[in-house]
Design an enzyme around this catalytic site. Structure first.
Site, PDB file in Angstrom:
ATOM      1  N   GLN A 111      35.726 -10.964   0.435  1.00 26.54           N
ATOM      2  CA  GLN A 111      36.703 -10.130   1.138  1.00 26.54           C
ATOM      3  C   GLN A 111      36.167  -8.731   1.434  1.00 26.54           C
ATOM      4  O   GLN A 111      36.502  -8.138   2.456  1.00 26.54           O
ATOM      5  CB  GLN A 111      37.966 -10.048   0.269  1.00 26.54           C
ATOM      6  CG  GLN A 111      39.215  -9.632   1.019  1.00 26.54           C
ATOM      7  CD  GLN A 111      39.866 -10.773   1.782  1.00 26.54           C
ATOM      8  OE1 GLN A 111      39.975 -11.872   1.270  1.00 26.54           O
ATOM      9  NE2 GLN A 111      40.297 -10.511   3.002  1.00 26.54           N
ATOM     10  N   LYS A 126      41.361  -9.655  -4.314  1.00 30.96           N
ATOM     11  CA  LYS A 126      41.962 -10.998  -4.219  1.00 30.96           C
ATOM     12  C   LYS A 126      42.715 -11.258  -5.507  1.00 30.96           C
ATOM     13  O   LYS A 126      42.412 -10.666  -6.545  1.00 30.96           O
ATOM     14  CB  LYS A 126      40.858 -12.058  -4.042  1.00 30.96           C
ATOM     15  CG  LYS A 126      41.345 -13.382  -3.503  1.00 30.96           C
ATOM     16  CD  LYS A 126      41.436 -13.400  -1.988  1.00 30.96           C
ATOM     17  CE  LYS A 126      42.056 -14.675  -1.483  1.00 30.96           C
ATOM     18  NZ  LYS A 126      41.984 -14.772  -0.019  1.00 30.96           N
ATOM     19  N   ASP A 166      47.584 -16.699   0.783  1.00 30.78           N
ATOM     20  CA  ASP A 166      46.372 -17.524   0.846  1.00 30.78           C
ATOM     21  C   ASP A 166      46.868 -18.939   0.530  1.00 30.78           C
ATOM     22  O   ASP A 166      48.068 -19.224   0.712  1.00 30.78           O
ATOM     23  CB  ASP A 166      45.323 -17.037  -0.175  1.00 30.78           C
ATOM     24  CG  ASP A 166      43.957 -17.713   0.014  1.00 30.78           C
ATOM     25  OD1 ASP A 166      43.246 -17.365   0.962  1.00 30.78           O
ATOM     26  OD2 ASP A 166      43.605 -18.609  -0.780  1.00 30.78           O
ATOM     27  N   ASN A 241      48.246 -23.262   7.025  1.00 30.30           N
ATOM     28  CA  ASN A 241      48.434 -22.172   7.980  1.00 30.30           C
ATOM     29  C   ASN A 241      47.234 -21.988   8.908  1.00 30.30           C
ATOM     30  O   ASN A 241      47.385 -21.905  10.130  1.00 30.30           O
ATOM     31  CB  ASN A 241      48.719 -20.881   7.197  1.00 30.30           C
ATOM     32  CG  ASN A 241      48.766 -19.671   8.081  1.00 30.30           C
ATOM     33  OD1 ASN A 241      47.790 -18.936   8.204  1.00 30.30           O
ATOM     34  ND2 ASN A 241      49.876 -19.463   8.746  1.00 30.30           N
TER      35      ASN A 241
END
Ligand code: NDP
Length: 450
Positions: A111, A126, A166, A241
């Site tokens: 990230q 995260k 997530d 997603n």
């Protein structure tokens, strides 16, 4: 590899011997940094790489909650605040039984670079839990989310750390998390979480952003190599997603999606998948993908078998979009994909391709859109959500989507320009790593030894 990189890698392996995924992510990045690190001795003098691979902070905590039978359950919660040198920590929360410290650290490490590539002021973090949302009632999900936030709230804030969704954390979970945060803090601090509902500070196009962004990035990558999506056959690993909105955008660009999957297996529909039916099954009913056959009995279902190549990768395609989870594609899978004619791979998931498979793709001229760059659209739009929250205003869907498209196009340009500068050809994996590293390391250098 330079001696400095080798020694940092060796020390990292020694210190984190049980953290397989974290070591994989660190190796993938450090091994590509040789050309930059060798140019400047200050990296070694300031122990920049040693500092880069050590999280600024890791928080782990107990999450007790009560299930529908009145039984007390206990899960483990995590937040890894890895690097805040270019902005508040930013990164999603994952609720999945496989979650452990190694997976949290790998995701937070990735990230840092992804967020740097967006060009927006966000650091890397995260979090998540080993809680399994599958099969839980709404009340159980709410109870878990509230307990999780009871602890997390003291470690986050719009200028400090801004979580999002997530795997296993979507609009429903973000709603329960935000509600509990608001109650405890007695304040409406919209910018503390992203992926919120539109009614209470969410951004239009955030739901679509990671999937759409992946396809915008790939469109630029294909264009730079005189190719496009028109008439191409696409398979997608996952049906969550990222997978759903990548499917939607790639179809808009004239490709045909013939297969999608979940962790049990994949459906194959050679006339092209009906995405509205997938949305009903996955977003509304939360059922298994096999359900698709009830409406389309002519489609086929292939079950995943332990130790074998995941079914979705056995299907012939021009383009493959891994949008499920890490280490989905190993060398054997990559070899079969190339044999089946795959010429481009777009990593919607984080680290879906292992290092051997990446090298095999690159050696065989496969255009690989690396996760750090190609799936950055989600976090970029999260940062746009924070922006709108600060302004106490909102942009239209078209405005956000246009900004997203611009950001993804710029990210591809940064990867390509860097790859060109260092003579790396189509190795956009190295291009992404180097471009991001230059930004983060400059910020770290400027801020001294902290
Ligand atoms: P979702 O929870 O919405 O969907 C995850 C999908 O992946 C489901 O189809 C799920 O199947 C499948 N899956 C999960 N774990 C496994 C596994 N161990 N083996 C096979 N399939 C699995 O998650 P997202 O779509 O949000 O995330 C997908 C990936 O994209 C992750 O790697 C995530 O880190 C990454 N990502 C997500 C972003 C976002 O904005 N959402 C942003 C950037 C990256 P099943 O239902 O059977 O579990």
């Amino acid at each position: 590899m330079s001696n400095y990189i080798e020694s940092v890698l060796a020390k990292t392996k020694e210190k984190n011997a049980n953290e397989k995924e974290f070591l994989q992510a660190v190796s993938e990045v450090l091994e590509t940094l040789k050309p930059v690190v060798e140019r400047d001795e200050n990296y070694e003098k300031t122990a920049l790489l040693e500092r880069l691979v050590e999280p600024e902070r890791i928080i782990t905590f107990r999450v007790p909650w009560v299930d529908d039978n009145g039984k007390v359950q206990v899960n483990r919660g995590f937040r890894v605040q890895f690097n805040g040198s270019i902005g508040p920590y930013k990164g999603g929360l994952r609720f999945h039984p496989s979650v452990n410290q190694s997976i949290m650290k790998f995701l937070a490490f990735e990230q840092i670079f992804k967020n740097a590539l967006t060009g927006l002021p966000i650091g890397g973090g995260k979090g998540g839990s080993d809680f399994d949302p599958k099969g839980k009632s709404d009340r159980e999900i709410m109870s878990f989310c509230q307990s999780f936030m009871n602890e997390l709230q003291r470690h986050i804030g719009h200028n400090l750390d801004v979580p999002a969704g997530d795997i296993g954390v979507g609009a429903r979970e973000i709603g329960y998390l935000f509600g509990q945060y608001r109650k405890i803090r007695n304040a409406f601090e919209a910018g503390v979480l992203t992926g919120k509902g539109l009614e209470y500070g969410g951004s239009l196009a955030r739901k679509e952003a990671t999937g759409f962004g992946l396809i915008y990035y790939m469109r630029e990558m294909l264009k730079a190599n005189n190719k496009n999506f028109e008439g191409k056959v696409v398979t997608i690993s996952g049906s969550g997603n990222v997978a759903i909105y990548a499917a939607q955008k790639v179809m808009e660009y004239g490709a045909k999606v013939v297969a999608m999957s979940d962790s049990n297996g994949c459906i194959y529909d050679d006339i092209g998948i009906d995405l509205e039916e997938i949305k009903r099954i996955k977003e509304v009913e939360r059922l298994r993908i096999k359900e698709y056959l009830k409406k389309y009995p002519k489609a086929q279902y292939f079950e995943n078998k332990e130790g074998e190549i995941p079914a979705v990768y056995t299907i012939k395609a021009d383009i493959s979009l891994p949008c499920a989870t890490q280490n989905d594609i190993n060398l054997e899978t990559a070899q079969l994909m190339v044999k089946n004619g795959v010429f481009a791979v777009g990593e919607g998931a984080n680290m879906p391709t292992d290092i051997e498979a990446i090298n095999y793709f690159l050696k065989n001229g496969v255009l690989l859109a690396p996760a750090k760059a190609a799936n950055a659209g989600g976090v970029a739009t999260s940062a746009l959500e924070m922006c709108q929250n600060s302004m106490r205003y909102f942009w239209t869907f078209e405005e956000v989507d246009k900004k997203l498209d611009g950001i993804m196009s710029n990210i591809f340009k940064a990867c390509k320009d860097t790859a060109d500068e260092y003579g790396l050809g189509i190795n956009y994996v190295a291009g992404a790593n180097i471009a991001a590293f230059k930004k983060v390391s400059a910020a770290m250098m400027a801020q001294g030894i902290i």
